[in-house]
Design an enzyme around this catalytic site. Structure first.
Site, PDB file in Angstrom:
ATOM      1  N   CYS A 113     -13.288 -49.293  25.059  1.00 42.46           N
ATOM      2  CA  CYS A 113     -12.355 -50.265  24.474  1.00 42.46           C
ATOM      3  C   CYS A 113     -10.940 -50.200  25.049  1.00 42.46           C
ATOM      4  O   CYS A 113     -10.187 -51.168  24.938  1.00 42.46           O
ATOM      5  CB  CYS A 113     -12.303 -50.086  22.960  1.00 42.46           C
ATOM      6  SG  CYS A 113     -13.916 -50.265  22.165  1.00 42.46           S
ATOM      7  N   HIS A 238      -6.062 -53.379  21.106  1.00 42.93           N
ATOM      8  CA  HIS A 238      -7.499 -53.592  21.179  1.00 42.93           C
ATOM      9  C   HIS A 238      -7.950 -54.261  19.886  1.00 42.93           C
ATOM     10  O   HIS A 238      -7.593 -53.830  18.784  1.00 42.93           O
ATOM     11  CB  HIS A 238      -8.225 -52.261  21.370  1.00 42.93           C
ATOM     12  CG  HIS A 238      -9.691 -52.350  21.085  1.00 42.93           C
ATOM     13  ND1 HIS A 238     -10.483 -53.330  21.648  1.00 42.93           N
ATOM     14  CD2 HIS A 238     -10.504 -51.625  20.276  1.00 42.93           C
ATOM     15  CE1 HIS A 238     -11.721 -53.195  21.190  1.00 42.93           C
ATOM     16  NE2 HIS A 238     -11.768 -52.164  20.366  1.00 42.93           N
ATOM     17  N   ASN A 268     -15.170 -57.860  18.235  1.00 42.43           N
ATOM     18  CA  ASN A 268     -14.790 -56.751  19.112  1.00 42.43           C
ATOM     19  C   ASN A 268     -15.471 -56.942  20.459  1.00 42.43           C
ATOM     20  O   ASN A 268     -16.690 -56.803  20.577  1.00 42.43           O
ATOM     21  CB  ASN A 268     -15.216 -55.432  18.469  1.00 42.43           C
ATOM     22  CG  ASN A 268     -14.793 -54.221  19.290  1.00 42.43           C
ATOM     23  OD1 ASN A 268     -14.503 -54.315  20.469  1.00 42.43           O
ATOM     24  ND2 ASN A 268     -14.769 -53.060  18.643  1.00 42.43           N
TER      25      ASN A 268
END
Length: 312
Positions: A113, A238, A268
């Site tokens: 990530c 993020h 995500n």
């Protein structure tokens, strides 16, 4: 020229959209449960004919067009991804071939990530050192392909997409110094393991780490760049969880900043989340050109990397 800058951005998402109600038809969950815990409403899902390199190439082509550059003018391609198709050829080489590039250096970065901010730092260092004139940096992931669709705590998070940035030399320091690191002893809190590979995480551990340990680090990123959190025009973290993003910005004191909330519509998307969210903010003209923006990636390996950049 001793500095670097982001010359242009681009992003790409598959056309297919999966709503929370769609997910609830697959696993025991609900729209209310998902919105309350992570803030996600929808996510984009890539089909079998949209592998990771295709997502990345689409975003990269848009960034090149925005910079007014031909593919042959790029001499370094870095793709941040944790969902690569094969070990070799890597995603960067596949993307370079799809875009018709000549002979660029190509490499992948797998920091999950926080991959894009790591890759951006590597490109920044390469251009400053003179080993590359222009770089194309892409974050791309097909997270739905590695999702465990029997685990309602993680599968509801996943989305697919890509974001890209063209990095080039300039007279000013428009990309600030990176501050990066990890917590190796807790690296297995986020995992992509097995055959076929599946995503899993210790959600509460990651949440506590992100909300308590990372805000002071983000303030240090601003300090290294010579700006205060109050001066930030935008904060692009993020895009993991709205319950992390909003308190994080408040804790560092970014009281005047636009906060990227692309997680609501995209889920995500791992390494794609930061460049995609930034590209959308710039496309909508929500950030003035030249304004300072905090980019801060965190997640897999319990790694982090952040820098302050000037908006293209």
């Amino acid at each position: 020229m001793t500095g670097t800058r982001i010359a242009a951005l681009g992003h790409y998402q598959p056309a297919k959209v999966l709503t929370n109600d769609d997910v609830a038809a697959l696993v025991d969950t609900s729209d209310e449960w998902i919105r309350t815990r992570v803030g996600i409403k929808t996510r984009h899902i890539a089909g079998p004919d949209e592998p990771v390199d295709e997502l990345a190439a689409q975003a990269g082509a848009k960034a090149l067009a925005g910079a007014g550059l031909a593919p042959g003018e790029i001499d370094l391609v870095i793709v941040a991804t944790s969902t690569a198709i094969n070990r070799s050829p890597n995603m960067a080489a596949r993307v370079a071939a799809k875009l018709g590039m000549g002979s660029p250096a190509t490499m992948d970065v797998n920091v999950v990530c926080s991959g894009f901010t790591h890759a951006l730092a590597v490109a920044d260092h390469a251009v400053r050192a003179g080993s590359a004139g222009r770089a194309l940096v892409i974050g791309a992931d097909k997270m739905t392909e590695i999702a465990d669709w029997t685990d309602r705590s993680s599968c509801v998070l996943m989305g697919d997409g890509a974001g890209a940035a063209v990095i080039e030399a300039c007279a000013e320091d428009a990309i600030g110094p990176v501050l990066w690191g990890s917590v190796p002893g807790m690296g297995d809190a986020v995992r992509i393991e097995g055959t076929p590979p599946r995503f899993a995480q210790e959600g509460q551990s990651v949440y506590r780490w992100a909300t308590t340990q990372l805000p002071p680090i983000a303030r240090k990123v601003c300090e290294k760049a010579g700006v205060t959190p109050e001066e930030l025009a935008a904060v692009v973290l993020h895009q993991a969880n709205l319950r992390i993003i909003e308190p994080f910005a408040a804790k560092i004191g970014a009281v005047n900043a636009v906060i990227a909330r692309d997680v609501v519509d995209s889920g995500n998307t791992s390494a794609a989340s930061i460049p995609m969210a930034l590209s959308k903010l710039v496309e909508r003209r929500e950030i003035p050109s030249g304004a300072p923006v905090l980019l801060f990636g965190f997640g897999g390996n319990l790694s982090y990397a952040g820098q302050v950049v000037r908006c293209p």
